[in-house]
Design a protein around this motif. Sequence first.
Motif, PDB file in Angstrom:
ATOM      1  N   ARG B 158       0.839  -1.191   0.000  1.00  0.00           N
ATOM      2  CA  ARG B 158       0.000   0.000   0.000  1.00  0.00           C
ATOM      3  C   ARG B 158       0.878   1.247   0.000  1.00  0.00           C
ATOM      4  O   ARG B 158       0.581   2.226  -0.682  1.00  0.00           O
ATOM      5  CB  ARG B 158      -0.905  -0.004   1.229  1.00  0.00           C
ATOM      6  CG  ARG B 158      -1.742  -1.265   1.328  1.00  0.00           C
ATOM      7  CD  ARG B 158      -2.729  -1.140   2.417  1.00  0.00           C
ATOM      8  NE  ARG B 158      -3.560   0.030   2.206  1.00  0.00           N
ATOM      9  CZ  ARG B 158      -4.777   0.161   2.699  1.00  0.00           C
ATOM     10  NH1 ARG B 158      -5.293  -0.782   3.442  1.00  0.00           N
ATOM     11  NH2 ARG B 158      -5.471   1.245   2.466  1.00  0.00           N
ATOM     12  N   VAL B 159       1.938   1.193   0.796  1.00  0.00           N
ATOM     13  CA  VAL B 159       2.870   2.324   0.815  1.00  0.00           C
ATOM     14  C   VAL B 159       3.493   2.491  -0.570  1.00  0.00           C
ATOM     15  O   VAL B 159       3.609   3.602  -1.093  1.00  0.00           O
ATOM     16  CB  VAL B 159       3.950   2.112   1.897  1.00  0.00           C
ATOM     17  CG1 VAL B 159       5.038   3.167   1.791  1.00  0.00           C
ATOM     18  CG2 VAL B 159       3.329   2.139   3.282  1.00  0.00           C
ATOM     19  N   ALA B 160       3.863   1.373  -1.192  1.00  0.00           N
ATOM     20  CA  ALA B 160       4.453   1.436  -2.539  1.00  0.00           C
ATOM     21  C   ALA B 160       3.516   2.145  -3.502  1.00  0.00           C
ATOM     22  O   ALA B 160       3.939   2.965  -4.326  1.00  0.00           O
ATOM     23  CB  ALA B 160       4.763   0.031  -3.038  1.00  0.00           C
ATOM     24  N   GLN B 161       2.223   1.852  -3.381  1.00  0.00           N
ATOM     25  CA  GLN B 161       1.258   2.490  -4.273  1.00  0.00           C
ATOM     26  C   GLN B 161       1.179   3.997  -3.995  1.00  0.00           C
ATOM     27  O   GLN B 161       1.203   4.808  -4.919  1.00  0.00           O
ATOM     28  CB  GLN B 161      -0.114   1.846  -4.062  1.00  0.00           C
ATOM     29  CG  GLN B 161      -1.127   2.239  -5.111  1.00  0.00           C
ATOM     30  CD  GLN B 161      -2.526   1.741  -4.772  1.00  0.00           C
ATOM     31  OE1 GLN B 161      -2.715   0.879  -3.933  1.00  0.00           O
ATOM     32  NE2 GLN B 161      -3.515   2.296  -5.428  1.00  0.00           N
ATOM     33  N   ASP B 162       1.132   4.363  -2.724  1.00  0.00           N
ATOM     34  CA  ASP B 162       1.083   5.781  -2.367  1.00  0.00           C
ATOM     35  C   ASP B 162       2.298   6.542  -2.872  1.00  0.00           C
ATOM     36  O   ASP B 162       2.218   7.712  -3.208  1.00  0.00           O
ATOM     37  CB  ASP B 162       1.041   5.933  -0.836  1.00  0.00           C
ATOM     38  CG  ASP B 162      -0.372   5.845  -0.284  1.00  0.00           C
ATOM     39  OD1 ASP B 162      -1.289   5.590  -1.082  1.00  0.00           O
ATOM     40  OD2 ASP B 162      -0.549   6.029   0.932  1.00  0.00           O
ATOM     41  N   TYR B 163       3.450   5.866  -2.885  1.00  0.00           N
ATOM     42  CA  TYR B 163       4.683   6.562  -3.247  1.00  0.00           C
ATOM     43  C   TYR B 163       5.121   6.231  -4.661  1.00  0.00           C
ATOM     44  O   TYR B 163       6.286   6.392  -5.015  1.00  0.00           O
ATOM     45  CB  TYR B 163       5.779   6.268  -2.209  1.00  0.00           C
ATOM     46  CG  TYR B 163       5.424   6.909  -0.889  1.00  0.00           C
ATOM     47  CD1 TYR B 163       5.822   8.212  -0.595  1.00  0.00           C
ATOM     48  CD2 TYR B 163       4.618   6.248   0.021  1.00  0.00           C
ATOM     49  CE1 TYR B 163       5.437   8.821   0.582  1.00  0.00           C
ATOM     50  CE2 TYR B 163       4.227   6.842   1.199  1.00  0.00           C
ATOM     51  CZ  TYR B 163       4.641   8.125   1.473  1.00  0.00           C
ATOM     52  OH  TYR B 163       4.246   8.745   2.636  1.00  0.00           O
ATOM     53  N   ASP B 164       4.164   5.723  -5.441  1.00  0.00           N
ATOM     54  CA  ASP B 164       4.381   5.594  -6.878  1.00  0.00           C
ATOM     55  C   ASP B 164       5.501   4.626  -7.239  1.00  0.00           C
ATOM     56  O   ASP B 164       6.211   4.827  -8.215  1.00  0.00           O
ATOM     57  CB  ASP B 164       4.693   6.978  -7.469  1.00  0.00           C
ATOM     58  CG  ASP B 164       3.769   7.254  -8.640  1.00  0.00           C
ATOM     59  OD1 ASP B 164       2.811   6.491  -8.814  1.00  0.00           O
ATOM     60  OD2 ASP B 164       4.022   8.237  -9.362  1.00  0.00           O
ATOM     61  N   LEU B 165       5.684   3.584  -6.441  1.00  0.00           N
ATOM     62  CA  LEU B 165       6.668   2.564  -6.790  1.00  0.00           C
ATOM     63  C   LEU B 165       5.917   1.462  -7.531  1.00  0.00           C
ATOM     64  O   LEU B 165       5.144   0.714  -6.930  1.00  0.00           O
ATOM     65  CB  LEU B 165       7.341   2.013  -5.532  1.00  0.00           C
ATOM     66  CG  LEU B 165       8.119   3.035  -4.721  1.00  0.00           C
ATOM     67  CD1 LEU B 165       8.497   2.477  -3.355  1.00  0.00           C
ATOM     68  CD2 LEU B 165       9.365   3.481  -5.464  1.00  0.00           C
TER      69      LEU B 165
END
Lengths: 237, 259
Positions: B158-165
């Motif tokens: 989810r963090v990856a999605q928020d930070y565009d990874l």
Amino acid sequence: MSTGSIRIKGLSHSYGATAVLKDIHLDVSPGEFVAIVGPSGSGKSTLLSLLSGYLKPTSGVLERTGTTRTVHQADGLYPWLTVEGNLALGLPKLDAASKRRAVSDMVGRIGLAGFEKSFPHALSGGMRQRVEIGRALCGGTDVLMLDEPFSALDYLTRLKMRGELCRLLEDQPRTVILVTHDIEEATQLADRVLVLSERPASIVYELKIDVPRPRDVTASGVVDATKAVLKAMGYEP
Amino acid sequence: MDTKHIRNSINSWLYPSLTFGTLLLIWWLASARGYLSEQFFPTPAAFVTGFREEVASGSIFRDTLASLSRVGAGYAISVAVGVPLGMILGTVLGARLALLPLLNFLRSLSPLAWIPFAIFWIGIGHGAVIFLIVIAALPTIALSTMAAVAGIPKVYFRVAQDYDLKGLQRLTRVIFPAILPQLVTTLRVAMGLCWLVMVAGEMLAGNTGLGYLIHDANNGLRLDLIVVGMVVIGLLGMLCDRLLMFLTRLPGIRWGYDR
Ligand SMILES: Nc1ncnc2c1ncn2[C@@H]1O[C@H](COP(=O)(O)OP(=O)(O)OP(=O)(O)O)[C@@H](O)[C@H]1O
Ligand SMILES: [Mg+2]
């Protein structure tokens, strides 16, 4: 500075046969601070997942402008990155020099100078939450979503963190959605408090709080609002 | 803190030395008193003589080099293919559905069952042993890498999605670092497996190497040389594991152990 807005109309969501959210209507204007409270399991985290685009609603309309970032209850930091490394995640587009400057600026603002090279496991719970919030604010997101960000902390640390969140938001105004169990936290921080019902949840009560920030927990406006929200949730002393 | 540190590092040498010293003493006493017949196990003196012989002729070095290079090659191939394969299996459902049964089948099958084919196809020697090592280590590495990917907390994605990874970045900057601590454990287990298979492979499909040394000594009834082979294999295996254990001290990996 652009901040995001949100428009939700007749939104419902179920996990399989479990209906979680039912007919939610909500408009959030740019720069507004909205707090959502409600019983455990009512679907608050689900609502944030829908807002961030991680889940697609079963039915209804959800429109959003701008980018979102979520601060999770715990352990949302990447444990293999240092404080600096985690903060830098928020700034993918900058060149190395401006990135370093922005990171060290944020380190100062979240009060973690000297801990730049520390890994998350070597920080206290409060420090970790500060890094998470700092990371979400680094480089700017339009909508900041907080899912019980301080619930793992003790009362005094929680009070302090509320103050720090206010201060950070003053420097960088954002649209904020705060999910919390802590009604006092909601009324101290938010422009508007929404109360969710039991599952399947809809918004059963809404309260605007027109007291200028920063507010003290003991300010009369905050105390009155807390009483009103408690009453709406069915708590009578 | 410093004296504690020194005491710990002394103890980490002292205690194992005591264990090995005691075993040596028992061996020596049992041989000297005649409890352990030379027909069943060589005396320490015979072992030393055998070892000297091997060193003087240089054959122990040739055998060690042969075994090391086979383990090295087989291990390198298995890691280079197995880790990316495991990461793909952990992230792509279709790949998992297609390949998981095959890999589980291969893992359940003793690599030694492949020896006849290894010899038919490649012939006795270097290639056959490397083949056996790869067929043993690769499925193990791929499967446990896959399991490590499956165990990554959802919140990291989810963090990856928020930070565009996304895409490759998600693979290299989220999935790979997230599984690194577990990967080191996998690599250590796989290294142990490679040593086991190397010995068996060389005994049956080799013509040089430490496993072959044991096989050859067995045919010549040289019990002393069998033990020389065993000691060298054991020590080198330990050394390899030690080297891999140093990886756990790297900052990008240590978080997995310090939590
Ligand atoms: N991935 C999922 N699959 C199935 N059901 C789920 C899933 N996630 C949540 N639920 C269900 O949806 C309901 C709402 O969950 P959610 O996490 O949104 O509640 P919450 O209001 O955030 O609760 P809390 O205050 O305890 O965090 C719960 O009753 C839970 O059983
Ligand atoms: Mg929740």
